[in-house]
Write a protein that holds these residues in place. Structure first.
Motif, PDB file in Angstrom:
ATOM      1  N   GLY A   1       0.793  -1.343  -0.095  1.00  0.00           N
ATOM      2  CA  GLY A   1       0.127   0.080  -0.076  1.00  0.00           C
ATOM      3  C   GLY A   1       0.812   1.281   0.070  1.00  0.00           C
ATOM      4  N   TYR A   2       0.226   2.346  -0.129  1.00  0.00           N
ATOM      5  CA  TYR A   2       1.039   3.532  -0.289  1.00  0.00           C
ATOM      6  C   TYR A   2       0.470   4.842   0.744  1.00  0.00           C
ATOM      7  N   ARG A   3      -0.679   4.628   1.286  1.00  0.00           N
ATOM      8  CA  ARG A   3      -1.271   5.657   2.110  1.00  0.00           C
ATOM      9  C   ARG A   3      -0.594   5.878   3.333  1.00  0.00           C
ATOM     10  N   GLY A   4       0.297   5.017   3.815  1.00  0.00           N
ATOM     11  CA  GLY A   4       1.111   5.471   5.296  1.00  0.00           C
ATOM     12  C   GLY A   4       2.275   6.080   5.068  1.00  0.00           C
ATOM     13  N   TYR A   5       2.580   6.237   3.660  1.00  0.00           N
ATOM     14  CA  TYR A   5       4.058   6.947   3.375  1.00  0.00           C
ATOM     15  C   TYR A   5       4.011   8.226   3.556  1.00  0.00           C
ATOM     16  N   PRO A   6       2.954   9.005   2.848  1.00  0.00           N
ATOM     17  CA  PRO A   6       2.729  10.290   3.067  1.00  0.00           C
ATOM     18  C   PRO A   6       2.550  10.959   4.470  1.00  0.00           C
ATOM     19  N   LEU A   7       1.836   9.958   5.055  1.00  0.00           N
ATOM     20  CA  LEU A   7       1.583  10.468   6.774  1.00  0.00           C
ATOM     21  C   LEU A   7       2.881  10.104   7.379  1.00  0.00           C
ATOM     22  N   ALA A   8       3.793   9.258   7.071  1.00  0.00           N
ATOM     23  CA  ALA A   8       5.154   8.903   7.741  1.00  0.00           C
ATOM     24  C   ALA A   8       5.844  10.148   7.251  1.00  0.00           C
ATOM     25  N   GLY A   9       5.669  10.637   6.123  1.00  0.00           N
ATOM     26  CA  GLY A   9       6.757  11.595   5.391  1.00  0.00           C
ATOM     27  C   GLY A   9       6.329  13.037   6.036  1.00  0.00           C
ATOM     28  N   GLY A  10       5.226  13.163   6.069  1.00  0.00           N
ATOM     29  CA  GLY A  10       4.949  14.619   6.826  1.00  0.00           C
ATOM     30  C   GLY A  10       5.353  14.783   7.996  1.00  0.00           C
TER      31      GLY A  10
ATOM     32  N   CYS B   1       5.444  21.363   6.255  1.00  0.00           N
ATOM     33  CA  CYS B   1       5.355  19.934   6.470  1.00  0.00           C
ATOM     34  C   CYS B   1       4.332  19.360   7.332  1.00  0.00           C
ATOM     35  N   ALA B   2       4.120  20.014   8.341  1.00  0.00           N
ATOM     36  CA  ALA B   2       2.907  19.771   9.035  1.00  0.00           C
ATOM     37  C   ALA B   2       1.579  19.865   8.133  1.00  0.00           C
ATOM     38  N   VAL B   3       1.402  20.736   7.493  1.00  0.00           N
ATOM     39  CA  VAL B   3       0.142  20.898   6.577  1.00  0.00           C
ATOM     40  C   VAL B   3       0.207  19.732   5.506  1.00  0.00           C
ATOM     41  N   THR B   4       1.361  19.116   5.078  1.00  0.00           N
ATOM     42  CA  THR B   4       1.327  18.020   4.224  1.00  0.00           C
ATOM     43  C   THR B   4       0.782  16.613   5.082  1.00  0.00           C
ATOM     44  N   PHE B   5       1.272  16.685   6.440  1.00  0.00           N
ATOM     45  CA  PHE B   5       0.703  15.479   7.497  1.00  0.00           C
ATOM     46  C   PHE B   5      -0.967  15.721   7.400  1.00  0.00           C
ATOM     47  N   ALA B   6      -1.244  17.095   7.496  1.00  0.00           N
ATOM     48  CA  ALA B   6      -2.939  17.055   7.906  1.00  0.00           C
ATOM     49  C   ALA B   6      -3.153  16.633   6.361  1.00  0.00           C
ATOM     50  N   ALA B   7      -2.708  16.895   5.057  1.00  0.00           N
ATOM     51  CA  ALA B   7      -3.310  16.757   3.799  1.00  0.00           C
ATOM     52  C   ALA B   7      -3.499  15.086   3.532  1.00  0.00           C
ATOM     53  N   ALA B   8      -2.290  14.474   4.056  1.00  0.00           N
ATOM     54  CA  ALA B   8      -1.978  13.196   3.920  1.00  0.00           C
ATOM     55  C   ALA B   8      -3.068  12.356   4.634  1.00  0.00           C
ATOM     56  N   CYS B   9      -3.653  12.769   5.989  1.00  0.00           N
ATOM     57  CA  CYS B   9      -4.752  12.145   6.651  1.00  0.00           C
ATOM     58  C   CYS B   9      -5.986  11.865   5.622  1.00  0.00           C
ATOM     59  N   LEU B  10      -6.190  12.688   4.608  1.00  0.00           N
ATOM     60  CA  LEU B  10      -7.171  12.854   3.912  1.00  0.00           C
ATOM     61  C   LEU B  10      -7.308  11.815   2.671  1.00  0.00           C
ATOM     62  N   ILE B  11      -5.942  11.246   2.463  1.00  0.00           N
ATOM     63  CA  ILE B  11      -5.924  10.344   1.146  1.00  0.00           C
ATOM     64  C   ILE B  11      -6.762   9.043   1.518  1.00  0.00           C
ATOM     65  N   ARG B  12      -7.044   8.577   0.483  1.00  0.00           N
ATOM     66  CA  ARG B  12      -7.679   7.314   0.705  1.00  0.00           C
ATOM     67  C   ARG B  12      -6.996   6.397  -0.097  1.00  0.00           C
ATOM     68  N   GLU B  13      -7.057   5.125   0.325  1.00  0.00           N
ATOM     69  CA  GLU B  13      -5.996   3.964  -0.048  1.00  0.00           C
ATOM     70  C   GLU B  13      -7.090   3.460  -1.346  1.00  0.00           C
ATOM     71  N   VAL B  14      -6.662   3.858  -2.702  1.00  0.00           N
ATOM     72  CA  VAL B  14      -7.557   3.310  -3.779  1.00  0.00           C
ATOM     73  C   VAL B  14      -6.649   2.366  -4.566  1.00  0.00           C
ATOM     74  N   PRO B  15      -7.107   1.118  -4.887  1.00  0.00           N
ATOM     75  CA  PRO B  15      -6.033   0.266  -5.541  1.00  0.00           C
ATOM     76  C   PRO B  15      -5.570   0.756  -6.956  1.00  0.00           C
ATOM     77  N   LEU B  16      -4.268   0.733  -7.053  1.00  0.00           N
ATOM     78  CA  LEU B  16      -3.427   1.289  -8.492  1.00  0.00           C
ATOM     79  C   LEU B  16      -4.173   0.438  -9.440  1.00  0.00           C
ATOM     80  N   ARG B  17      -4.125   0.910 -10.508  1.00  0.00           N
ATOM     81  CA  ARG B  17      -4.525   0.434 -11.898  1.00  0.00           C
ATOM     82  C   ARG B  17      -3.308  -0.619 -12.199  1.00  0.00           C
TER      83      ARG B  17
END
Length: 519
Positions: free
Chosen positions: A346-355, A494-510
C-alpha cells in the motif's frame, strides 16, 4: 446475452473484430531515454548558478544578472501545462521529441550568445523547451506503465530530482573552471541527442490525434497568472517591499487572471487543465503535496548552503557536498517506496510518515547554532531528506493513478507546474523571513552598520573573512537566526502535508497502462 455484451463482460474477442494486443512494456533503455529528459530539465535550472559571475565578467550586464535564471524559470512554468495538453491532443511521443529538439537548439544558441540580452532571450526559449521535458517524460511513463508497475520508474525520477538540484551547481562550477562557461549549455547536446535517439527508436505508441483546438484563451490567462506569481516571488522583498504598490498590483493581476482562467476552463471543450481532474479527492491532495514539497525542498536546498558558507566557512563546492545526507535521504526513501509499492504494498502510510518525519527533521535543525560542528549539521539534514522523499513519491503515484489515460499529459503538467510554483514561492517567502531575521540581528548588534551590511549585495564569505571579529560574530548569529526562521517555515509546510495526507484514501492502483486503455 448477445455476443457484443458477452464479450464486454468476459473480455473475450468479438467474432470478426480484430483487437490489437496489449503493448509490450517498455525496455529499460526506453525508460532511460525518458529519464534523460528529466535530468536535462532539472539540471539546467541549477547548473548556471555557479557560472553566473564568469558570464557577467564576459558579457557584462550585471544589472540583468537575475534574469538569466528568472527567464528560464518563467517560461518553463508557463510552457509546462501547454506541452502536457499538446501531448494529450496530438501525441505524447511527438510532443516530447519536439520539446527536446527545441531545448537543444536553444542550448546551442545560449552557448553562442554575445551579450546579456541575447543570453536572456535564448534562456527564455530554452525554458519553453524545458517545460515539455519533465511533463512529457511523466506522461509517457503514465501511458506505457500502469501505476501498479510504475513505482520503481517514478522512484528513479525522485532520485534524479535531488541529484540534479545539488549536483547542478557542482557540475556548473567544474565546467566553468576546467573548460568555459559556454560548456554549461553545450553539455546538454550529447545528453539530449541520446534521449532523442532512444525515445524515437525504442518507444512505440499508437497514433492518436484528436480533432480539437488548443484552449488559447486559457493558455493566455494561465500564462499571465503564472508570470505575475513568479515576478512576485522574484521581486518581492528585494527590488520592492512586500507591501509596495508594485507587488500589490502583481498580486491583484495574478488573482484576476487565475480566477478568470478557472471560469474559462469550466466552459472550454478541451481545457488546458481539465477541472474534472480535481473531482478526484486523491488527485487534488496529490497536487497539494506537490506544491508544499516543492516549497520545502527548495527552501532547504537554498538556505542551508548559506549557513554552511557564512557560519562554518566552507567553500561553495563543500557546502553542496555537505547536503549529501539530505539528497541521500530523499533518494533512499523513494527507492524503498517504489520497490515496496511495485511488490504490491500500500501507499497511504508513506505520506503520513513523510509529513511527520519531515516536520521533525525541520524542527531538529533548530538545534543548529553558530558553534555546531559542520558534520552534525550535515547529518541532521538526513531526517528532513527522508521525510521529503516519503512525500514526493506518493504524490506522483496518486497523480498517475487518479487521472484517466486521456488526461495523463494534463495531469503530469499540473503536478509539475504546482511543484515549480511551490518552489518559487517557498524560496521567496521563506527568503523574506531569512532576510528579516538576519537584518534584525545585525541591526541589534551593529546598529546602522549592521542594517547596511544586511541590505548590501557585496557581503560574501570571502569578504566576511576580512571583517573584524565582532562583525563576523554578528553575521554568523544573523545567518543562524535566518536559518532558524526558514526551518520554522519549512516545519509548518511539512505539518500541513501531514494534515493533507490524513485525507488520502487507499485506492487500488490500476493494473492496465494508458496505452492499453487507449486501444
Amino acid at each position: 446475452m448477445n455476443q457484443r455484451t458477452e464479450a464486454a463482460v468476459t473480455g473475450a474477442a468479438e467474432p470478426g473484430i480484430h483487437h490489437p494486443p496489449d503493448p509490450a512494456p517498455p525496455s529499460r533503455l526506453a525508460i532511460l531515454g525518458l529519464l534523460l529528459g528529466i535530468i536535462l530539465a532539472t539540471l539546467d535550472g541549477t547548473v548556471v548558478g555557479t557560472a553566473l559571475p564568469v558570464i557577467v565578467g564576459d558579457l557584462g550586464g550585471i544589472s540583468h544578472l537575475s534574469w538569466v535564471v528568472t527567464a528560464y524559470l518563467l517560461t518553463t512554468a508557463v510552457a509546462t501545462p501547454i506541452w502536457g495538453k499538446l501531448g494529450d491532443l496530438y501525441g505524447r511521443k511527438g510532443s516530447y521529441l519536439a520539446s527536446i529538439a527545441l531545448f537543444l537548439v536553444s542550448s546551442v544558441l545560449c552557448g553562442l550568445a554575445q551579450d546579456m540580452g541575447q543570453l536572456i532571450a535564448f534562456r527564455a526559449l530554452q525554458g519553453l523547451g524545458a517545460g515539455g521535458l519533465f511533463v512529457g517524460a511523466l506522461a509517457l511513463l503514465g501511458t506505457l506503465l500502469p501505476p501498479a508497475q510504475a513505482g520503481r520508474s517514478q522512484s528513479m525520477i525522485g532520485v534524479l530530482l535531488p541529484m540534479a538540484m545539488i549536483g547542478g551547481p557542482l557540475l556548473g562550477g567544474f565546467l566553468t573552471d576546467q573548460l568555459d562557461w559556454r560548456w554549461v549549455f553545450y553539455v546538454n547536446v550529447p545528453v539530449g541527442a541520446a534521449a532523442l535517439l532512444i525515445v524515437g527508436h525504442r518507444i512505440r505508441l499508437p497514433a492518436v490525434r484528436t480533432r480539437a483546438r488548443i484552449d488559447y484563451r486559457g493558455a493566455a490567462l494561465l500564462t499571465t497568472g503564472i508570470l505575475a506569481l513568479t515576478l512576485i516571488g522574484t521581486l518581492g522583498g528585494t527590488a520592492y517591499g512586500w507591501a509596495s504598490p508594485q507587488i500589490a498590483g502583481l498580486a491583484a493581476l495574478s488573482v484576476a487572471a487565475l480566477g478568470w482562467f478557472v471560469r474559462v476552463e469550466r466552459r472550454a471543450p478541451e481545457p488546458l487543465i481539465p477541472p474534472r481532474l480535481f473531482r478526484d479527492r486523491n488527485f487534488t491532495l496529490a497536487q497539494v503535496l506537490s506544491f508544499l514539497v516543492g516549497a520545502a525542498m527548495l527552501a532547504a536546498a537554498s538556505y542551508l548552503p548559506q549557513y554552511m558558507q557564512f557560519v562554518r566557512g566552507v567553500s561553495s563546492t563543500e557546502s553542496g557536498l555537505l547536503l549529501l545526507p539530505l539528497m541521500l535521504g530523499m533518494m533512499g526513501a523513494q527507492l524503498f517506496i517504489g520497490r515496496a509499492v511495485g511488490n504490491g504494498g500500500g501507499y497511504r502510510g508513506y505520506p503520513l510518515a513523510g509529513g511527520a518525519v519531515a516536520t521533525a527533521g525541520a524542527l531538529a535543525l533548530l538545534m543548529v547554532g553558530a558553534d555546531t560542528p559542520t558534520a552534525v549539521t550535515s547529518a541532521l539534514t538526513l531526517v528532513l531528506g527522508v521525510g521529503l522523499g516519503c512525500l514526493m513519491q506518493p504524490s506522483m503515484l496518486l497523480t498517475m493513478n487518479s487521472a484517466e489515460p486521456r488526461d495523463m499529459g494534463a495531469a503530469s503538467g499540473t503536478t509539475t507546474l504546482l511543484r515549480t510554483i511551490g518552489g518559487s514561492l517557498g524560496v521567496a517567502v521563506l527568503g523574506s523571513v531569512y532576510t528579516s531575521r538576519m537584518t534584525a540581528t545585525l541591526t541589534d548588534r551593529l546598529g546602522r552598520t549592521g542594517e547596511r551590511l544586511a541590505g548590501g549585495r557585496d557581503l560574501t564569505p570571502a569578504v566576511l573573512r576580512a571583517l573584524p571579529e565582532p562583525v563576523r560574530d554578528a553575521v554568523r548569529a544573523g545567518v543562524t537566526g535566518g536559518l532558524h526562521g526558514v526551518m520554522l517555515g519549512t516545519a509548518a509546510l511539512c505539518a500541513v502535508t501531514f494534515a493533507a495526507a490524513c485525507l488520502i484514501r487507499e485506492v487500488p492502483l490500476r493494473t492496465t497502462s494508458g496505452a492499453a486503455a487507449d486501444q
